[in-house]
Scaffold this motif. Structure first.
Motif, short mmCIF file in Angstrom:
data_model
loop_
_atom_site.label_atom_id
_atom_site.label_comp_id
_atom_site.label_asym_id
_atom_site.label_seq_id
_atom_site.Cartn_x
_atom_site.Cartn_y
_atom_site.Cartn_z
N ASP A 1 -42.59 -62.86 -18.68
CA ASP A 1 -41.46 -62.19 -19.31
C ASP A 1 -41.41 -60.72 -18.94
O ASP A 1 -42.44 -60.05 -18.82
CB ASP A 1 -41.57 -62.30 -20.84
CG ASP A 1 -41.25 -63.70 -21.34
OD1 ASP A 1 -40.86 -64.55 -20.51
OD2 ASP A 1 -41.40 -63.94 -22.56
N PRO B 1 -37.18 -64.11 -25.34
CA PRO B 1 -38.40 -64.35 -24.56
C PRO B 1 -38.40 -65.78 -24.01
O PRO B 1 -37.87 -66.69 -24.65
CB PRO B 1 -39.53 -64.17 -25.59
CG PRO B 1 -38.91 -63.55 -26.80
CD PRO B 1 -37.45 -63.86 -26.77
N ASN C 1 -43.15 -66.10 -23.61
CA ASN C 1 -43.99 -65.33 -24.56
C ASN C 1 -45.20 -64.73 -23.86
O ASN C 1 -46.33 -64.81 -24.34
CB ASN C 1 -44.41 -66.20 -25.74
CG ASN C 1 -43.21 -66.61 -26.57
OD1 ASN C 1 -42.42 -65.76 -27.00
ND2 ASN C 1 -43.03 -67.90 -26.77
N GLU D 1 -46.31 -58.53 -24.18
CA GLU D 1 -47.12 -59.76 -24.21
C GLU D 1 -47.64 -60.08 -22.81
O GLU D 1 -48.82 -60.40 -22.62
CB GLU D 1 -46.30 -60.96 -24.73
CG GLU D 1 -45.93 -60.88 -26.20
CD GLU D 1 -44.86 -59.84 -26.52
OE1 GLU D 1 -44.09 -59.45 -25.60
OE2 GLU D 1 -44.80 -59.38 -27.68
#
Ligand SMILES: [Zn+2]
Length: 430
Positions: A199, A211, A214, A242
């Motif tokens: 992402d 997203p 993730n 993330e």
């Protein structure tokens, strides 16, 4: 975006790639008109001392974008040019080394676009190779930390290669080895818009709905493992928090952000918050603080509102691209966007060094470096192109950084990471 590309004389085959360079060229023109610090009295002893340090240290800029027509007569870095980084400007500003960047823009993930992305990457690799082959007595390609030391001693300028956007491999992990063979030494996992690896910090509304993975996808995790094995530095600039945290955690070698700023000073998704900075440093990595106006400074609210209103007027979702505007409309949009910079000035070298100061205090001088993003939208008052690089060192010296610290910030740290990444790769092959 064929219209925009052809407007600027690029080959039609590149037409699907968002034209970041359009933005870059437009910004370069504008920033060139801005006042600079050249009025500094040359006889100021502190300036002279800073300039002497500047000449002694390796000055390595980790992010210089190149246009698809790089090394054509319109964009020949061997001659004085419109490029923000060319060989004469590097010499004038005392910039010893630069990572020239193989960037392709994110588009929808179709078989045809994977091919286009790879072709785009090959075009840029070929152009960088052509530069060092055309000017062998001026600049040489470094493929290792040892190369950097050797070439530096020869007095030549240095080119290194970085990749921006893992989209260039599509879903084919084997291409990493190919790009490493071509000389790339860092690999930016994503750009604006999610890809198959992970992402982005900046999802693009026409591609993404929230997203997707993730963080890293399973393929992205595989890519990090392979990058470690090959001796490629993992680069988290443009990745979501993330994705960044997962890549730092997973990587067996230090990770970098090749061109990012400090979230605590300008809380946008594209910058690194304290937690990410600390994780990066714990792994031995480096954040390369970048001279990119809107990453450094949220700016005046009125300017942002005016930019947003302009984007709305032209139906543009993504601040990093121009969507599907025809060439005349795109040119008009950029003219008006740049006019806003004349009403509200771009930020300056002082603010760049504010971000460096913050990062140094937070994670230590061993984990901070410097990048311009010239050619990709970078350029601030006082460091509008490579010819003004000495201004950065002057400001660092003014703030009390020692020569040893300046050497670390300007390339020592990045070289340490590169050497470390090489060592870990070598061990994994035993
Ligand atoms: Zn970038």
């Amino acid at each position: 975006m064929s219209e925009i590309s052809s407007h600027h004389g690029a080959r039609a085959s590149r037409s699907r790639l968002p034209s970041k360079r359009f933005l870059a060229t437009a910004f370069a023109t504008l920033v060139a008109a801005a006042p600079t610090a050249r009025g500094d009295p040359a006889d100021d002893p502190s300036t002279a001392a800073a300039d002497a340090i500047h000449k002694r240290v390796l000055t390595l800029d980790t992010h210089v974008d190149i246009p698809f027509e790089f090394m054509s007569p319109q964009a020949d870095p061997g001659k004085p040019s419109k490029l923000q980084v060319d060989l004469p400007k590097m010499r004038e500003g005392g910039l010893s080394a630069a990572f020239f960047v193989v960037y392709v823009g994110q588009t929808s993930r179709t078989a045809e676009n994977y091919v286009q992305a790879r072709l785009g990457a090959e075009t840029k690799f070929a152009a960088i190779h052509k530069m060092v082959e055309t000017y062998p007595d001026q600049i040489e390609l470094a493929r290792s930390a040892a190369d950097v030391t050797r070439i530096r001693a020869s007095g030549k300028l240095l080119a290194l290669i970085g990749i921006e956007n893992g989209f260039v491999i599509g879903k084919d992990i084997n291409l990493l080895r190919h790009y490493h063979d071509l000389g790339a030494r860092y690999f930016g996992l994503v750009h604006a818009g999610h890809n198959d690896l992970g992402d982005s910090a900046n999802p693009v509304s026409w591609l993404d709905k929230g997203p997707e993975h993730n963080g890293l996808s399973p393929l992205g995790r595989q890519a990090v493992v392979e990058l470690n094995r090959l001796g490629f530095i993992v680069d988290i600039s443009h990745a979501s928090k993330e994705t960044s945290m997962q890549a730092i955690e997973l990587s067996r070698a230090p990770v970098i952000a090749s061109h990012s700023d400090v979230g605590a000073l300008n809380p946008i998704a594209r910058n690194l918050d304290d937690e990410t900075l600390e994780a990066l440093a714990r792994k031995g990595g480096v954040v390369q603080i970048v001279a990119f106006d809107s990453y450094l400074w949220v700016g005046v609210v009125a300017k942002h509102k005016a930019q947003e209103a302009l984007r709305r007027e032209y139906g543009i979702d993504d601040p990093f691209a121009v969507g599907n505007l025809p060439p005349d409309k795109a040119a008009e949009y950029f003219r008006r966007l740049l006019a806003l910079d004349q009403v509200w000035a771009r930020t300056d070298v002082k603010r760049l060094v504010d971000h460096i100061d913050y990062a140094v205090k937070k994670i230590g001088v061993d984990h901070v470096g410097i990048a311009s993003d010239f050619g990709g939208g970078g350029g601030i008052v006082g460091w509008k192109d490579a010819s003004e690089t000495y201004n950065v060192t002057r400001e660092l010296a003014r703030r009390g950084y020692s020569e040893g610290d300046i050497a670390k910030l300007w390339g020592g740290n990045l070289l340490r990471v590169l050497a470390n990444v090489e060592e870990i790769a070598e061990k994994s092959r035993d």
